[in-house]
Scaffold this motif. Structure first.
Motif, PDB file in Angstrom:
ATOM      1  N   ALA A 137       0.833  -1.205   0.000  1.00 43.55           N
ATOM      2  CA  ALA A 137       0.000   0.000   0.000  1.00 43.55           C
ATOM      3  C   ALA A 137       0.868   1.256   0.000  1.00 43.55           C
ATOM      4  O   ALA A 137       0.587   2.214  -0.729  1.00 43.55           O
ATOM      5  CB  ALA A 137      -0.926  -0.005   1.224  1.00 43.55           C
ATOM      6  N   PHE A 138       1.938   1.263   0.769  1.00 47.77           N
ATOM      7  CA  PHE A 138       2.832   2.419   0.833  1.00 47.77           C
ATOM      8  C   PHE A 138       3.504   2.688  -0.519  1.00 47.77           C
ATOM      9  O   PHE A 138       3.528   3.825  -0.990  1.00 47.77           O
ATOM     10  CB  PHE A 138       3.899   2.193   1.910  1.00 47.77           C
ATOM     11  CG  PHE A 138       4.898   3.305   2.000  1.00 47.77           C
ATOM     12  CD1 PHE A 138       4.575   4.501   2.619  1.00 47.77           C
ATOM     13  CD2 PHE A 138       6.165   3.162   1.459  1.00 47.77           C
ATOM     14  CE1 PHE A 138       5.483   5.533   2.697  1.00 47.77           C
ATOM     15  CE2 PHE A 138       7.090   4.185   1.528  1.00 47.77           C
ATOM     16  CZ  PHE A 138       6.750   5.375   2.146  1.00 47.77           C
TER      17      PHE A 138
ATOM     18  N   ALA B 120       2.468   1.722  -3.482  1.00 57.82           N
ATOM     19  CA  ALA B 120       1.439   2.150  -4.428  1.00 57.82           C
ATOM     20  C   ALA B 120       1.043   3.611  -4.171  1.00 57.82           C
ATOM     21  O   ALA B 120       0.958   4.418  -5.108  1.00 57.82           O
ATOM     22  CB  ALA B 120       0.215   1.241  -4.333  1.00 57.82           C
ATOM     23  N   TYR B 121       0.817   3.956  -2.921  1.00 57.65           N
ATOM     24  CA  TYR B 121       0.389   5.311  -2.558  1.00 57.65           C
ATOM     25  C   TYR B 121       1.430   6.359  -2.934  1.00 57.65           C
ATOM     26  O   TYR B 121       1.091   7.443  -3.389  1.00 57.65           O
ATOM     27  CB  TYR B 121       0.091   5.375  -1.059  1.00 57.65           C
ATOM     28  CG  TYR B 121      -0.272   6.756  -0.580  1.00 57.65           C
ATOM     29  CD1 TYR B 121      -1.543   7.292  -0.837  1.00 57.65           C
ATOM     30  CD2 TYR B 121       0.641   7.538   0.118  1.00 57.65           C
ATOM     31  CE1 TYR B 121      -1.876   8.567  -0.404  1.00 57.65           C
ATOM     32  CE2 TYR B 121       0.314   8.808   0.549  1.00 57.65           C
ATOM     33  CZ  TYR B 121      -0.942   9.327   0.286  1.00 57.65           C
ATOM     34  OH  TYR B 121      -1.270  10.589   0.718  1.00 57.65           O
ATOM     35  N   THR B 122       2.699   6.041  -2.752  1.00 58.14           N
ATOM     36  CA  THR B 122       3.768   7.010  -3.039  1.00 58.14           C
ATOM     37  C   THR B 122       4.214   6.986  -4.496  1.00 58.14           C
ATOM     38  O   THR B 122       5.084   7.761  -4.891  1.00 58.14           O
ATOM     39  CB  THR B 122       4.997   6.763  -2.137  1.00 58.14           C
ATOM     40  OG1 THR B 122       5.481   5.424  -2.345  1.00 58.14           O
ATOM     41  CG2 THR B 122       4.654   6.992  -0.675  1.00 58.14           C
ATOM     42  N   GLY B 123       3.598   6.098  -5.291  1.00 59.81           N
ATOM     43  CA  GLY B 123       3.929   6.043  -6.710  1.00 59.81           C
ATOM     44  C   GLY B 123       5.315   5.492  -6.993  1.00 59.81           C
ATOM     45  O   GLY B 123       5.917   5.808  -8.016  1.00 59.81           O
TER      46      GLY B 123
ATOM     47  N   TRP C 289       6.077   2.254  -7.342  1.00 57.28           N
ATOM     48  CA  TRP C 289       6.054   0.922  -7.937  1.00 57.28           C
ATOM     49  C   TRP C 289       6.884   0.923  -9.213  1.00 57.28           C
ATOM     50  O   TRP C 289       6.789   1.824 -10.041  1.00 57.28           O
ATOM     51  CB  TRP C 289       4.625   0.482  -8.232  1.00 57.28           C
ATOM     52  CG  TRP C 289       4.590  -0.875  -8.867  1.00 57.28           C
ATOM     53  CD1 TRP C 289       4.414  -1.150 -10.177  1.00 57.28           C
ATOM     54  CD2 TRP C 289       4.780  -2.127  -8.210  1.00 57.28           C
ATOM     55  NE1 TRP C 289       4.469  -2.506 -10.393  1.00 57.28           N
ATOM     56  CE2 TRP C 289       4.700  -3.136  -9.186  1.00 57.28           C
ATOM     57  CE3 TRP C 289       5.010  -2.494  -6.892  1.00 57.28           C
ATOM     58  CZ2 TRP C 289       4.841  -4.482  -8.888  1.00 57.28           C
ATOM     59  CZ3 TRP C 289       5.148  -3.842  -6.594  1.00 57.28           C
ATOM     60  CH2 TRP C 289       5.058  -4.816  -7.581  1.00 57.28           C
TER      61      TRP C 289
END
Length: 144
Positions: free
Chosen positions: A51-52, A54-57, A59
């Motif tokens: 989740a972290f 993905a949230y911070t972009g 990936w």
């Protein structure tokens, strides 16, 4: 460089979270198998980190990793898993105030391994600090 972007800030936060890990884990493993507890904790970590990222972009395509990246990240993961299994077993059998500092003997081993394999050359002052950590671990490990 600001203190929040430097290595020391993040290292201190790591130490704080590691301390909380020992306390929370010691309470959390009461009455359950330490290996199952390690698995449960790992699953939580996977979801939170996914989740972290993905949230911070942050990936990235894993196929872009080199074979060297894959090899050493895999070895690191295996070493982490083995460390966690051993740590939780030690916590289940011993006091957190004794287990956690002995676990930090890894600091001494990191310095030795970094010297041997990475070509790092700690100063005399650094080696003195590392020696003090090793001495502290010995004091904790010796029976009264």
């Amino acid at each position: 460089m600001s203190i929040s972007s430097g290595w020391f800030f993040w290292a201190v936060l790591s130490a704080c979270f590691a301390a909380l890990t020992a306390i929370f884990a010691k309470v959390g493993i009461e009455g359950i198998d330490s290996d199952f507890a390690t698995l449960f904790r790992t699953v939580i970590i996977v979801f939170v980190l996914a989740a972290f990222v993905a949230y911070t972009g942050k990936w990235s395509d894993p196929r872009a990793l080199s074979s060297r990246n894959w090899l050493f990240l895999s070895l690191s993961a295996l070493a982490t898993g083995a460390s966690w299994v051993c740590y939780f077993r030690a916590l289940q059998a011993g006091d957190a105030s004794k287990v956690a500092p002995v676990d930090k003997f890894s600091l001494v081993l990191v310095a030795v391994f970094a010297y041997a394999f990475l070509g790092e050359r700690p100063s005399v002052r650094d080696w003195l600090g590392i020696g003090l950590v090793a001495s502290g671990v010995l004091v904790l490990a010796l029976k009264r």
